[in-house]
Write a protein that holds these residues in place. Sequence first.
Motif, PDB file in Angstrom:
ATOM      1  N   ALA A  40       0.820  -1.215   0.000  1.00 40.19           N
ATOM      2  CA  ALA A  40       0.000   0.000   0.000  1.00 40.19           C
ATOM      3  C   ALA A  40       0.851   1.261   0.000  1.00 40.19           C
ATOM      4  N   HIS A  41       2.044   1.189   0.589  1.00 37.14           N
ATOM      5  CA  HIS A  41       2.916   2.361   0.631  1.00 37.14           C
ATOM      6  C   HIS A  41       3.856   2.441  -0.569  1.00 37.14           C
ATOM      7  N   PHE A  42       3.944   1.385  -1.343  1.00 35.68           N
ATOM      8  CA  PHE A  42       4.841   1.373  -2.501  1.00 35.68           C
ATOM      9  C   PHE A  42       4.204   2.033  -3.725  1.00 35.68           C
ATOM     10  N   VAL A  43       2.892   2.119  -3.727  1.00 33.42           N
ATOM     11  CA  VAL A  43       2.203   2.691  -4.888  1.00 33.42           C
ATOM     12  C   VAL A  43       2.105   4.205  -4.742  1.00 33.42           C
ATOM     13  N   HIS A  44       2.069   4.894  -5.889  1.00 36.36           N
ATOM     14  CA  HIS A  44       1.993   6.356  -5.906  1.00 36.36           C
ATOM     15  C   HIS A  44       0.956   6.788  -6.937  1.00 36.36           C
ATOM     16  N   PRO A  45      -0.333   6.630  -6.620  1.00 40.12           N
ATOM     17  CA  PRO A  45      -1.362   6.993  -7.595  1.00 40.12           C
ATOM     18  C   PRO A  45      -1.442   8.491  -7.830  1.00 40.12           C
ATOM     19  N   GLY A  46      -1.807   8.844  -9.047  1.00 36.33           N
ATOM     20  CA  GLY A  46      -1.996  10.248  -9.381  1.00 36.33           C
ATOM     21  C   GLY A  46      -3.385  10.722  -8.994  1.00 36.33           C
ATOM     22  N   SER A  47      -3.585  12.012  -9.066  1.00 38.02           N
ATOM     23  CA  SER A  47      -4.871  12.614  -8.708  1.00 38.02           C
ATOM     24  C   SER A  47      -5.983  12.072  -9.595  1.00 38.02           C
ATOM     25  N   GLY A  48      -7.065  11.636  -8.966  1.00 35.48           N
ATOM     26  CA  GLY A  48      -8.226  11.160  -9.699  1.00 35.48           C
ATOM     27  C   GLY A  48      -8.113   9.748 -10.240  1.00 35.48           C
ATOM     28  N   TRP A  49      -7.041   9.048  -9.908  1.00 36.66           N
ATOM     29  CA  TRP A  49      -6.862   7.693 -10.451  1.00 36.66           C
ATOM     30  C   TRP A  49      -7.897   6.720  -9.916  1.00 36.66           C
ATOM     31  N   ARG A  50      -8.206   5.740 -10.761  1.00 31.16           N
ATOM     32  CA  ARG A  50      -9.026   4.608 -10.356  1.00 31.16           C
ATOM     33  C   ARG A  50      -8.087   3.434 -10.077  1.00 31.16           C
ATOM     34  N   VAL A  51      -8.202   2.861  -8.890  1.00 33.33           N
ATOM     35  CA  VAL A  51      -7.285   1.813  -8.430  1.00 33.33           C
ATOM     36  C   VAL A  51      -8.074   0.532  -8.164  1.00 33.33           C
ATOM     37  N   LEU A  52      -7.482  -0.599  -8.529  1.00 34.50           N
ATOM     38  CA  LEU A  52      -8.082  -1.906  -8.283  1.00 34.50           C
ATOM     39  C   LEU A  52      -7.146  -2.722  -7.412  1.00 34.50           C
ATOM     40  N   ASP A  53      -7.682  -3.275  -6.320  1.00 32.40           N
ATOM     41  CA  ASP A  53      -6.936  -4.175  -5.441  1.00 32.40           C
ATOM     42  C   ASP A  53      -7.444  -5.588  -5.686  1.00 32.40           C
ATOM     43  N   LEU A  54      -6.598  -6.438  -6.280  1.00 36.18           N
ATOM     44  CA  LEU A  54      -6.994  -7.813  -6.607  1.00 36.18           C
ATOM     45  C   LEU A  54      -6.836  -8.706  -5.385  1.00 36.18           C
ATOM     46  N   GLY A  55      -7.933  -9.357  -4.978  1.00 35.40           N
ATOM     47  CA  GLY A  55      -7.902 -10.200  -3.794  1.00 35.40           C
ATOM     48  C   GLY A  55      -7.744  -9.363  -2.551  1.00 35.40           C
ATOM     49  N   CYS A  56      -8.701  -8.472  -2.311  1.00 28.14           N
ATOM     50  CA  CYS A  56      -8.522  -7.409  -1.309  1.00 28.14           C
ATOM     51  C   CYS A  56      -8.647  -7.876   0.129  1.00 28.14           C
TER      52      CYS A  56
END
Length: 254
Positions: A40-56
């Motif tokens: 969770a801390h390794f990702v750096h999403p941009g503003s307004g991004w849509r993110v998918l967590d597989l097997g949440c």
Amino acid sequence: MSEPHLLCKPVTADTLFNGQLICRQPRDGYRFSVDAVLAAHFVHPGSGWRVLDLGCGCGVIGLILCFRYPDIVVAGLEVQEELADLAEANGLSNGIGNRFSVLRGDVRAIAASVPPESVDLVVCNPPYGGRKTGRLNQDRQAASARHEVRGGIEDFVRAAAFAVKNRGRVVFVYPARRCNALFAALQAHRLTPKRLLPVYSSAEATQACLVLVEARKNGGEQIDILAPFFIYQHDGEYSPAMRALYEVSPCLPR
């Protein structure tokens, strides 16, 4: 067909960021570990991004991302009904139900749950144990989350490649000893590794225990190998860097 969910299964309420985020998870079933927190801390999403967590699972990665990035939207895909229910409840109880949703579905049938190339970023903490390797956990929920009984790394990578946009990013956390399988699957689905963070149990360890990998769909050849990250100190306590991931909201290296 999904299995009956266990609504009466006891849960614990665990806190992150000095109590600002509460994650309820099964007391005796599948519980999140440092792997999910690191991802969770390794990702750096941009503003307004849509993110998918597989097997949440219980939703901890999505909860952390929504807490750290208030202008993104996260969807978690989870096949186990009891975990999906818990993840959804966690989103609501933390006041992020408008930005965190849970899809009931199987990564092996990703097209039934997610439109193709519809998200900017996919993050995944997949099962590590081979179906016929090691001792299968006696708890059905934990066994399904930790062992490849509902799909292996190839299935999770294929699902990530299906869901992410062209030039979009995918992040996986995986055992270092099995990184060849991860890299082969990424390459087969046109996901080019761009950043790699080796994770060691401590500074005294001679081999990495985990790798965090960010890949880009149809990306170029260059990859950045980052400095090692250490989970524990010599006394067995969390390292300052690891402890910070639970207490504040920093980012792991870009």
